[in-house]
Motif scaffolding. Structure first.
Motif, PDB file in Angstrom:
ATOM      1  N   GLU A 132      23.849  53.123  37.552  1.00  0.00           N
ATOM      2  CA  GLU A 132      22.975  53.739  36.558  1.00  0.00           C
ATOM      3  C   GLU A 132      23.630  54.946  35.889  1.00  0.00           C
ATOM      4  OE1 GLU A 132      19.600  53.757  34.260  1.00  0.00           O
ATOM      5  OE2 GLU A 132      20.216  52.285  35.731  1.00  0.00           O
ATOM      6  N   GLN A 133      24.336  55.782  36.653  1.00  0.00           N
ATOM      7  CA  GLN A 133      24.992  56.943  36.071  1.00  0.00           C
ATOM      8  C   GLN A 133      26.077  56.538  35.084  1.00  0.00           C
ATOM      9  OE1 GLN A 133      26.281  59.126  39.541  1.00  0.00           O
ATOM     10  NE2 GLN A 133      24.560  60.526  39.339  1.00  0.00           N
ATOM     11  N   GLU A 134      26.795  55.484  35.384  1.00  0.00           N
ATOM     12  CA  GLU A 134      27.850  55.005  34.501  1.00  0.00           C
ATOM     13  C   GLU A 134      27.266  54.525  33.181  1.00  0.00           C
ATOM     14  OE1 GLU A 134      31.918  52.865  35.561  1.00  0.00           O
ATOM     15  OE2 GLU A 134      30.171  51.606  35.917  1.00  0.00           O
ATOM     16  N   LEU A 135      26.171  53.778  33.248  1.00  0.00           N
ATOM     17  CA  LEU A 135      25.521  53.299  32.028  1.00  0.00           C
ATOM     18  C   LEU A 135      24.981  54.470  31.199  1.00  0.00           C
ATOM     19  CD1 LEU A 135      23.615  50.151  33.295  1.00  0.00           C
ATOM     20  CD2 LEU A 135      25.522  50.211  31.682  1.00  0.00           C
ATOM     21  N   LEU A 136      24.360  55.428  31.852  1.00  0.00           N
ATOM     22  CA  LEU A 136      23.827  56.585  31.129  1.00  0.00           C
ATOM     23  C   LEU A 136      24.954  57.381  30.493  1.00  0.00           C
ATOM     24  CD1 LEU A 136      21.043  57.730  33.613  1.00  0.00           C
ATOM     25  CD2 LEU A 136      20.747  56.604  31.396  1.00  0.00           C
ATOM     26  N   ALA A 137      26.064  57.540  31.200  1.00  0.00           N
ATOM     27  CA  ALA A 137      27.204  58.265  30.642  1.00  0.00           C
ATOM     28  C   ALA A 137      27.755  57.550  29.416  1.00  0.00           C
ATOM     29  CB  ALA A 137      28.291  58.430  31.706  1.00  0.00           C
ATOM     30  N   GLU A 148      34.369  53.013  28.929  1.00  0.00           N
ATOM     31  CA  GLU A 148      34.899  53.111  27.569  1.00  0.00           C
ATOM     32  C   GLU A 148      34.527  51.885  26.738  1.00  0.00           C
ATOM     33  OE1 GLU A 148      36.936  55.000  24.393  1.00  0.00           O
ATOM     34  OE2 GLU A 148      35.948  55.692  26.215  1.00  0.00           O
ATOM     35  N   ALA A 149      34.542  50.725  27.352  1.00  0.00           N
ATOM     36  CA  ALA A 149      34.154  49.509  26.633  1.00  0.00           C
ATOM     37  C   ALA A 149      32.693  49.585  26.200  1.00  0.00           C
ATOM     38  CB  ALA A 149      34.397  48.280  27.508  1.00  0.00           C
ATOM     39  N   LEU A 150      31.822  50.027  27.092  1.00  0.00           N
ATOM     40  CA  LEU A 150      30.414  50.184  26.738  1.00  0.00           C
ATOM     41  C   LEU A 150      30.244  51.236  25.651  1.00  0.00           C
ATOM     42  CD1 LEU A 150      28.730  50.110  30.246  1.00  0.00           C
ATOM     43  CD2 LEU A 150      28.497  48.397  28.448  1.00  0.00           C
ATOM     44  N   ARG A 151      30.964  52.334  25.776  1.00  0.00           N
ATOM     45  CA  ARG A 151      30.853  53.429  24.811  1.00  0.00           C
ATOM     46  C   ARG A 151      31.261  52.989  23.417  1.00  0.00           C
ATOM     47  NH1 ARG A 151      33.532  57.091  22.121  1.00  0.00           N
ATOM     48  NH2 ARG A 151      35.582  56.404  22.801  1.00  0.00           N
ATOM     49  N   THR A 152      32.259  52.135  23.334  1.00  0.00           N
ATOM     50  CA  THR A 152      32.760  51.712  22.033  1.00  0.00           C
ATOM     51  C   THR A 152      32.111  50.427  21.533  1.00  0.00           C
ATOM     52  OG1 THR A 152      34.655  50.581  23.054  1.00  0.00           O
ATOM     53  CG2 THR A 152      34.978  52.864  22.341  1.00  0.00           C
TER      54      THR A 152
END
Length: 69
Positions: A59-64, A39-43
């Protein structure tokens, strides 16, 4: 590195947390850590300068996170 925090949840949030963590097969703490990072990356939060040493983004977390932005 890990940091211990005391967090208070209402009954419904605690119920949901335990349910989704169990479904993911991980601890509530691990689930909260993953969701917080995502959520922090997303925002658009900026990572610490030495985040690579302290945070484990897969990698999946970053892509998501990038896909949800």
């Amino acid at each position: 590195m890990t940091v211990k925090r005391t967090i208070v949840f209402d009954d419904e949030a605690d119920f949901l947390l335990r349910q989704v963590a169990a479904r993911a097969g991980i601890s509530a703490s691990a689930w909260l850590s993953a969701v917080t990072r995502r959520e922090a990356l997303r925002t658009g939060a900026a990572a610490q300068p030495d985040a690579e040493q302290h945070c484990r983004y897969d990698e999946q977390e970053l892509l998501a996170a990038e896909g949800a932005a």
